[in-house]
Design an enzyme around this catalytic site. Sequence first.
Site, PDB file in Angstrom:
ATOM      1  N   ALA A 152      49.563 132.695 136.101  1.00  0.00           N
ATOM      2  CA  ALA A 152      49.428 132.634 137.556  1.00  0.00           C
ATOM      3  C   ALA A 152      49.902 133.968 138.117  1.00  0.00           C
ATOM      4  CB  ALA A 152      50.258 131.480 138.111  1.00  0.00           C
TER       5      ALA A 152
ATOM      6  N   ASP B  90      54.095 136.907 136.752  1.00  0.00           N
ATOM      7  CA  ASP B  90      53.599 135.571 136.426  1.00  0.00           C
ATOM      8  C   ASP B  90      54.390 134.564 137.249  1.00  0.00           C
ATOM      9  OD1 ASP B  90      52.775 133.180 135.334  1.00  0.00           O
ATOM     10  OD2 ASP B  90      52.952 133.838 133.250  1.00  0.00           O
ATOM     11  N   HIS B  91      53.702 133.940 138.205  1.00  0.00           N
ATOM     12  CA  HIS B  91      54.383 133.046 139.141  1.00  0.00           C
ATOM     13  C   HIS B  91      54.937 131.802 138.451  1.00  0.00           C
ATOM     14  CE1 HIS B  91      55.633 131.836 143.031  1.00  0.00           C
ATOM     15  NE2 HIS B  91      54.664 132.424 143.721  1.00  0.00           N
ATOM     16  N   ARG B  92      54.514 131.539 137.229  1.00  0.00           N
ATOM     17  CA  ARG B  92      55.089 130.424 136.493  1.00  0.00           C
ATOM     18  C   ARG B  92      56.557 130.685 136.153  1.00  0.00           C
ATOM     19  NH1 ARG B  92      51.729 129.909 131.225  1.00  0.00           N
ATOM     20  NH2 ARG B  92      52.114 132.161 131.321  1.00  0.00           N
TER      21      ARG B  92
END
Length: 471
Positions: free
Chosen positions: A267, A442-444
């Site tokens: 993400a 990475d938004h995770r």
Amino acid sequence: MAQQIVLPKLGLTMQEGVIGEWLATPGQRIGMGDVLLRLETDKVEVDVEAEAEGFLATNAKAGDVLPVGAVIGWLLGEGEQAPDGAAPVAAEELAAPEAPAASAATPAAATGDGTRLKSSPNARRVAAEANVDLTAVRGTGPGGRIVSEDVEEFLAAAPQPAAAASIAAAASEPAGESAGQFVGPLVRRRAAELGVDLTALVGTGIGGRVTKADVEKAAGSSAASAPSAATAQPAPVSGPQPGEVIPLSGMRGAIARNMVDSLQTMAQLTHGYEADVTALVAARAQLKAEAGETGAKAPSLNDFIMKAVAVALQQHPLLNAGIADDKITLFSEINLGVAVAVEGGLIVPVVKGADALSVGEIAGRTGALAAAARTGKLAMADMEGATFSVSTLGAYGVDFFTPVINPGNVAILGVGRVKDGFRWEGETPVKTQVLTLSLTFDHRAVDGAPAAEFLRTLSAVLSRPLSLLAG
């Protein structure tokens, strides 16, 4: 019993390789550890060594693109026949004694204490035919291995006119060279880099051999005799041409797979942040001026940025991490990948332990890695272990871009060009130097606020260049 030779897997992401050149010939007796071929991957060129002994039979040729694990040849026992599809090997070759160039008794293959030199079969062949003692040759191959180009360069520099005939006999005449002219691979590569026509040169080396100095002199003469900027014609465009079809294989294919995989499995989000680097630009200019007086080379702005990134990551370890098996792993080391543009693509060698290095040491590492990348001399170890990456496009006039995260990491920093800005001091505008930092994360693993805090810290570190020099 025939032993298969398979295309080896040289890195975690490697899926295929290109047979660059066979350095041993069908029917040749091969010993354990002898170099069989030069393999080109999406990242590097490496020499592949034999893991068994026997007589060589092959079923793949130079230029073949094959998947990892593909059978490319066999090592046969004495009197054993090659499998169907292999390059034919005469019975007398299978029964022949080991070639003198590979014999431990040959001075070119062993040192005085009997220790075997690390050298390719082709290098030993060229050395034997030109009567060269390999102990006097400096190896530039992986791990210091002597390759045929090293022998050819040694011969080019040797003040022995009688060796000319041996040189001509030691190698065939590649396409593009005039009759009777011999040019080593390193010289051909240098000529290609400088755009020099080898057929128009008269060599000054042994027996008329064309040397690097001849190529560079010709390039300098061409530049000196070129028309002025007012009358010069546009240089021909290099690289892909209209109508050309470029296969997604080799390096290009690996880049395509990695980028699609990165974007489909993460993400990804990008923050842009403008950093004031006025003090950094001034400090670097002073270092450059002082270095010029001594002939030294000052660290680049990107070297300072790499050091600043290492400092900022120590304060924001969540950006120095990876995701695997539904877990976020914060790495204990700070290993910075630095994107290097090469012909046909992009590769990312790694500066290991960047947090423990000075700016000057980082400059030395990045310079050496970039040079190795552009000449195809990177080792696989130079390409693995990155925990965070930096990609710089400022030299191309780019302000902001969205770099794609390298699989295995959770973030990558993009660096734009330095440009004029200003800040207010009361009612007075003051000129500054600024650059835009583009952080893709990475938004995770990382939320927007921690990513912004990292950029704020990085900007603050960059505004204090003397602290970077003291670190």
